[in-house]
Design a protein around this motif. Sequence first.
Motif, PDB file in Angstrom:
ATOM      1  N   ARG A   1      -2.585   5.289  -4.153  1.00  0.00           N
ATOM      2  CA  ARG A   1      -2.919   4.000  -3.943  1.00  0.00           C
ATOM      3  C   ARG A   1      -4.666   4.100  -3.887  1.00  0.00           C
ATOM      4  O   ARG A   1      -4.948   5.243  -3.798  1.00  0.00           O
ATOM      5  CB  ARG A   1      -2.497   3.537  -2.575  1.00  0.00           C
ATOM      6  CG  ARG A   1      -1.150   3.178  -2.545  1.00  0.00           C
ATOM      7  CD  ARG A   1      -0.719   2.776  -1.140  1.00  0.00           C
ATOM      8  NE  ARG A   1      -1.131   1.301  -0.960  1.00  0.00           N
ATOM      9  CZ  ARG A   1      -0.342   0.451  -0.057  1.00  0.00           C
ATOM     10  NH1 ARG A   1       0.808   0.883   0.179  1.00  0.00           N
ATOM     11  NH2 ARG A   1      -1.012  -0.883   0.245  1.00  0.00           N
TER      12      ARG A   1
ATOM     13  N   ASP B   1       2.456  -3.574   0.424  1.00  0.00           N
ATOM     14  CA  ASP B   1       3.547  -2.580   1.104  1.00  0.00           C
ATOM     15  C   ASP B   1       4.903  -3.154   0.823  1.00  0.00           C
ATOM     16  O   ASP B   1       5.893  -2.166   0.369  1.00  0.00           O
ATOM     17  CB  ASP B   1       2.987  -2.838   2.517  1.00  0.00           C
ATOM     18  CG  ASP B   1       1.888  -2.210   2.940  1.00  0.00           C
ATOM     19  OD1 ASP B   1       1.316  -1.198   2.343  1.00  0.00           O
ATOM     20  OD2 ASP B   1       1.036  -2.500   4.067  1.00  0.00           O
ATOM     21  N   GLU B   2       5.065  -4.434   0.795  1.00  0.00           N
ATOM     22  CA  GLU B   2       6.636  -4.909   0.453  1.00  0.00           C
ATOM     23  C   GLU B   2       7.013  -4.400  -0.793  1.00  0.00           C
ATOM     24  O   GLU B   2       8.045  -4.175  -1.107  1.00  0.00           O
ATOM     25  CB  GLU B   2       6.814  -6.401   0.783  1.00  0.00           C
ATOM     26  CG  GLU B   2       8.043  -6.951   0.343  1.00  0.00           C
ATOM     27  CD  GLU B   2       8.284  -8.332   0.777  1.00  0.00           C
ATOM     28  OE1 GLU B   2       9.137  -9.049   0.310  1.00  0.00           O
ATOM     29  OE2 GLU B   2       7.447  -9.028   1.610  1.00  0.00           O
TER      30      GLU B   2
ATOM     31  N   ASP C   1       1.841  -8.891  -1.412  1.00  0.00           N
ATOM     32  CA  ASP C   1       2.087  -8.253  -0.301  1.00  0.00           C
ATOM     33  C   ASP C   1       2.484  -6.766  -0.788  1.00  0.00           C
ATOM     34  O   ASP C   1       3.384  -6.586  -1.456  1.00  0.00           O
ATOM     35  CB  ASP C   1       3.554  -8.639   0.613  1.00  0.00           C
ATOM     36  CG  ASP C   1       3.799  -7.809   1.692  1.00  0.00           C
ATOM     37  OD1 ASP C   1       3.431  -6.388   1.720  1.00  0.00           O
ATOM     38  OD2 ASP C   1       4.192  -8.046   2.892  1.00  0.00           O
TER      39      ASP C   1
ATOM     40  N   ALA D   1      -1.638  -0.069  -6.231  1.00  0.00           N
ATOM     41  CA  ALA D   1      -0.591   1.267  -5.886  1.00  0.00           C
ATOM     42  C   ALA D   1      -0.185   1.370  -7.453  1.00  0.00           C
ATOM     43  O   ALA D   1       0.464   0.356  -8.300  1.00  0.00           O
ATOM     44  CB  ALA D   1       0.457   0.591  -5.297  1.00  0.00           C
TER      45      ALA D   1
ATOM     46  N   VAL E   1       5.705  -2.123  -2.902  1.00  0.00           N
ATOM     47  CA  VAL E   1       5.912  -0.637  -3.296  1.00  0.00           C
ATOM     48  C   VAL E   1       7.156  -0.328  -2.696  1.00  0.00           C
ATOM     49  O   VAL E   1       7.806   0.386  -3.363  1.00  0.00           O
ATOM     50  CB  VAL E   1       4.761   0.007  -2.480  1.00  0.00           C
ATOM     51  CG1 VAL E   1       5.035   1.479  -2.448  1.00  0.00           C
ATOM     52  CG2 VAL E   1       3.339  -0.137  -3.343  1.00  0.00           C
ATOM     53  N   ALA E   2       7.568  -0.964  -1.350  1.00  0.00           N
ATOM     54  CA  ALA E   2       8.917  -0.440  -0.857  1.00  0.00           C
ATOM     55  C   ALA E   2       9.952  -0.727  -1.722  1.00  0.00           C
ATOM     56  O   ALA E   2      10.910  -0.286  -2.028  1.00  0.00           O
ATOM     57  CB  ALA E   2       9.101  -1.105   0.569  1.00  0.00           C
TER      58      ALA E   2
END
Length: 145
Positions: free
Chosen positions: A33, A17-18, A15, A55, A20-21
């Motif tokens: 990205r 997005d998760e 994942d 990313a 990166v967060a």
Amino acid sequence: MAVKRMDNVGIVVEDLDETVAFFRELGLELEGRATIEGEWAGRVTGLGDQHVEIAMMRSPDGYSRLELSRFLTPTVVADHRNAPVNALGYLRVMFTVDDIDDTLERLRKRGAQLVGEVVRYQEVYRLCYIRGPEGHLIGLAQELG
């Protein structure tokens, strides 16, 4: 001198997005990205036809980077995320933080789990290992003094 610098450490994730967060919460900055694909990329990695979302995360000092990769093709072939600290191969990434307790509190909200405990190494560091939300092993160090 053969090596000029170390450019980045790569981590394959499910994942993007998760992850990166999570690393943004740790204090890294999203540099950018991109999607990597094409014949040239497969020649570099030896994977042939590949399609990868990446990313690039940069440490606040600007010197260190993490390249987070999510492979769309080919599919991931192995999972080493839960290997113990004495497993062969790459072990972990270590970050120096201002306040290890505050960092742990913030990262737990993003799925981090403490591996052992926070320990003091002489009067120099407080150290710990955590597993990120996808199980990757990450070291945290707080300089004392």
